[in-house]
Structure formats: C-alpha cells, structure tokens
Design a protein around this motif. Sequence first.
Motif, mmCIF file in Angstrom:
data_model
loop_
_atom_site.group_PDB
_atom_site.id
_atom_site.type_symbol
_atom_site.label_atom_id
_atom_site.label_comp_id
_atom_site.label_asym_id
_atom_site.label_seq_id
_atom_site.Cartn_x
_atom_site.Cartn_y
_atom_site.Cartn_z
ATOM 1 N N ASN A 59 0.838 -1.191 0.000
ATOM 2 C CA ASN A 59 0.000 0.000 0.000
ATOM 3 C C ASN A 59 0.870 1.237 0.000
ATOM 4 N N HIS A 67 4.519 0.358 1.625
ATOM 5 C CA HIS A 67 4.716 -0.707 2.609
ATOM 6 C C HIS A 67 4.315 -2.039 2.006
ATOM 7 N N LEU A 69 3.167 -5.659 1.843
ATOM 8 C CA LEU A 69 2.444 -6.633 2.649
ATOM 9 C C LEU A 69 2.939 -8.038 2.383
ATOM 10 N N ASN A 135 1.093 -14.385 9.299
ATOM 11 C CA ASN A 135 0.832 -12.973 9.573
ATOM 12 C C ASN A 135 0.917 -12.618 11.036
ATOM 13 N N ARG A 138 4.485 -12.494 12.035
ATOM 14 C CA ARG A 138 5.135 -11.267 11.565
ATOM 15 C C ARG A 138 4.731 -10.081 12.426
ATOM 16 N N LEU A 139 3.470 -10.026 12.779
ATOM 17 C CA LEU A 139 2.974 -8.956 13.656
ATOM 18 C C LEU A 139 3.698 -8.964 14.995
ATOM 19 N N ASN A 142 7.187 -7.788 14.659
ATOM 20 C CA ASN A 142 7.291 -6.335 14.545
ATOM 21 C C ASN A 142 7.150 -5.661 15.903
ATOM 22 N N LEU A 143 6.377 -6.275 16.789
ATOM 23 C CA LEU A 143 6.211 -5.687 18.119
ATOM 24 C C LEU A 143 7.420 -5.953 19.019
ATOM 25 N N GLN B 136 -3.981 -8.294 8.885
ATOM 26 C CA GLN B 136 -3.203 -7.611 7.853
ATOM 27 C C GLN B 136 -3.311 -6.108 8.030
ATOM 28 N N ARG B 138 -3.872 -4.534 10.816
ATOM 29 C CA ARG B 138 -3.093 -4.155 11.993
ATOM 30 C C ARG B 138 -1.603 -4.118 11.678
ATOM 31 N N LEU B 139 -1.153 -5.100 10.907
ATOM 32 C CA LEU B 139 0.249 -5.139 10.497
ATOM 33 C C LEU B 139 0.621 -3.893 9.698
ATOM 34 N N MET B 140 -0.185 -3.553 8.717
ATOM 35 C CA MET B 140 0.095 -2.381 7.900
ATOM 36 C C MET B 140 0.042 -1.111 8.753
ATOM 37 N N ASN B 142 0.829 -0.909 11.873
ATOM 38 C CA ASN B 142 2.057 -0.863 12.655
ATOM 39 C C ASN B 142 3.227 -0.382 11.819
#
Lengths: 191, 191
Positions: A59, A67, A69, A135, A138-139, A142-143, B136, B138-140, B142
């Motif tokens: 996006n 970014h 995805l 996913n 990955r989330l 990232n945190l 997805q 939420r990931l984007m 972040n």
Amino acid sequence: MSLIIQNISKHISLTQEEECLFLSKTQILNYKAKTIVLHSGEICKHSYFVNHGLLRSFNINDNIVEHVLHFACEGWWIGDMYSLISQKPGNLFIEVLEDAEVVLLSKENQEILYQEIPKLERFFRILTEKSLVSNQERLMDNLSLSAEERFEKFCKKYPTLIQKVPQKQIASYIGVTPEFFSTMKSKMLRK
Amino acid sequence: MSLIIQNISKHISLTQEEECLFLSKTQILNYKAKTIVLHSGEICKHSYFVNHGLLRSFNINDNIVEHVLHFACEGWWIGDMYSLISQKPGNLFIEVLEDAEVVLLSKENQEILYQEIPKLERFFRILTEKSLVSNQERLMDNLSLSAEERFEKFCKKYPTLIQKVPQKQIASYIGVTPEFFSTMKSKMLRK
DNA sequence: AAAGCAACTTAATGTAGATTAAGAAATTTT
DNA sequence: AAAATTTCTTAATCTACATTAAGTTGCTTT
C-alpha cells in the motif's frame, strides 16, 4: 500436473474431473515486470496464483511511502483479501516484479467451485489458516524484535527471495527505510 | 438460541440436528479472572468462544515484556492458531481478564464436525478470512502509523474494549510501553 | 482498615531508526 | 553507448519512542 493442482493436492485430493473443472474456471495470464495487476482503490476480482515469476502487494501512505504486505513467487497465492471478500475498493497495489505467469481465479468462479467441489472450502480454509499464522508471527515480530532480528528471520524464512527482491523492498517489508536498511546491512557484514 | 450458534448462523445455516450435534461436541467452562487457560510451551487443544467475560492472548519476550496478540470478549473466538493447527507447542498465553463463560471446541471434535457437517468448513474458512484481514490491517498500521494514530484506530474499532481493558495492555496491543502510552494519552487529552 | 501489590503518572535521559542530502553504482531507456 | 532513471551507500542531524526511576493512585488480600 499443473503447479496449482499440486498445490491444492497437498491438502485435499481431487478426482480427475474435479481437477479439470477447477482448471476450467481459471485463466492463465502472462505479465511483464512492472505491470500493476491491481490498483489501490479498485475492487479485487481475483485470487492470483504464481506459476513463475514474482509479484508483491503493497500500500502507499499519504506520504508516498510504500509498505510491502506480501511477496509471491512460484507456487504462492496473492491478492487483496480485504477487497476480495468485501468486494469493496481496497488499498493495495499488486505489482509484477519479475515477468510472470499467473493463474487467475475470479471471485465468482471461486464461489461456483465451492458449490461444485465443497472440498475446496477445506483447501482454502487451510490456506487461509496458514496465511493467518504467518501474519500473526510477523505482527508479533514487529512488536518485539529489532530491525536486525527481523531481517535475520526474513532471510531464514525466505532464502530464495533475498536474491530476487530489490533491497529497498525488503526494507519496506521488515519495516525500515532503505537508508537505514543499507547501513544496518553493512554493519552486519562487518561482524 | 446460544450465542455460538448465532455466531455460526451469521455465515451458514444449520438444521436443528446439526446445531445439537455441534453443541454436543463442545463444553462450557467458567473461569475466574486471572486464570491462565493456555500456557506458552503447551500444545493448544481447543478453540475458545467467549459467551461472556474477557480473555486475551499474548506472548512474552526474553525480557519479560508481554505483547498482546488478541482480545476476545462476548461473541469472539480466541486460541493459539499456530499451535492448534500444527499441534506443536505454541508461544502464546491465553489469560482470563474478567470472569468468563467460555465454549471449548477441541481440535479432534472440530475435525469430526468437519466430517459430519461439511458446511462448517465454510464457516471456519470465513471466520479465518476475517481474522486474516483484520490482522493484515493491523500489520500495515504498525508499519505506517504513529502510536497516536494506532490508538485512535483502536478506540474506533473496539469502543467497548477501552472501558474494560487495563491501559497497559492497550499499550502493549498497539505496540508501545505503558509509560509512553500514559504520557501520550495525557498529551492527547490536552488538545 | 491496614498492608501489600499492581496499575498509572511524570520527568529525565538514552537510542533505534527516520529524515535529509548528496554522491556512486546499477539498470533501463533511447 | 549515452542519457536517464532508479537503486544503493554514506554521513550528519533529528525525533518518536524506550528506559530508568520515583512517586501516586487504586485494587486486592488479609
């Protein structure tokens, strides 16, 4: 046997006729690199399965910042899930990074196939579950992980992609700027 | 009609017998707040559906830092998807935040139900798809939004949760420390 | 109701990663 | 093969958020 049938056969078994029926509801297209297969703001009408080549979804922020995805190379699925299931305009682009042959399965045909081959519900359930798990990981990464750690995980998880994907897009995928990625990389090499 | 049957009926329709069969494969349990329903390192054996009360799933970093993956209140599902589908030890905790009544559906019974009521494949496919879409997004978020923007989105998306969930866990969900969250919040109020 | 503990606040200081900028290398287009 | 465009590098400066620390408020337990 076609790659997509192999892919499906990993999780459910289809008869010859079912395979044919499935394939008859798909179309194969060839795309040149840099083709934008789906634009932000459009309604996503297809799921895409990559026979060969490389695609990505991403996006764009207000700012013009991209970014990433998802990357999809041989044997992977890609699409804009939000737009596909809601049939509302999405905010993802899907772009061809390397000349590709892609199997398109339209939303309508997918629904028809669910009726004609109910086992496919199972297949796509499993596919979606795997996608969700990856996913979520990955989330959480990232945190909780540093950029270096995320990059290391990326390399381990997608060793084939590192060769193929331009560096600035790996940076975008793991969530840092290309400049920071570059300095981080050379710092890592020095060790 | 039970909440879980209502939940399922949003996406597929079940006959009376199917509803009974489904319910016969579940069990209802009551938990006190602070109960840990699933520990990191355990194999997740059940999907959990919340009749009332509030649960969350989270993992813990090397450091003792918690990261919230998911909140689930009335009418929501929760579980450790990775562990559930792989039947390997997971790294999530699931904790009861407010006294809760929960419907448990074991992995085995879920597989049995898929055979006896194939329509359920469809239901869980759709459930998983929605979950994936929200993940997805939420990931984007972040990757592209500031902490303030993520908090505002959280408030809009889960207005009921803000009242219920301790602030430090909202902080953890949106990916900042409790200290930073606190100062950020008072800064936002001053505007 | 006192004691104990966990949640929240505030403020000072530190840092991972962003931003800006400018040049070098690589790739694409002509 | 020159020109143009994009990607990558390096370095200086900046900032959103983390960390540390200490105090306060509010629960929970006895």
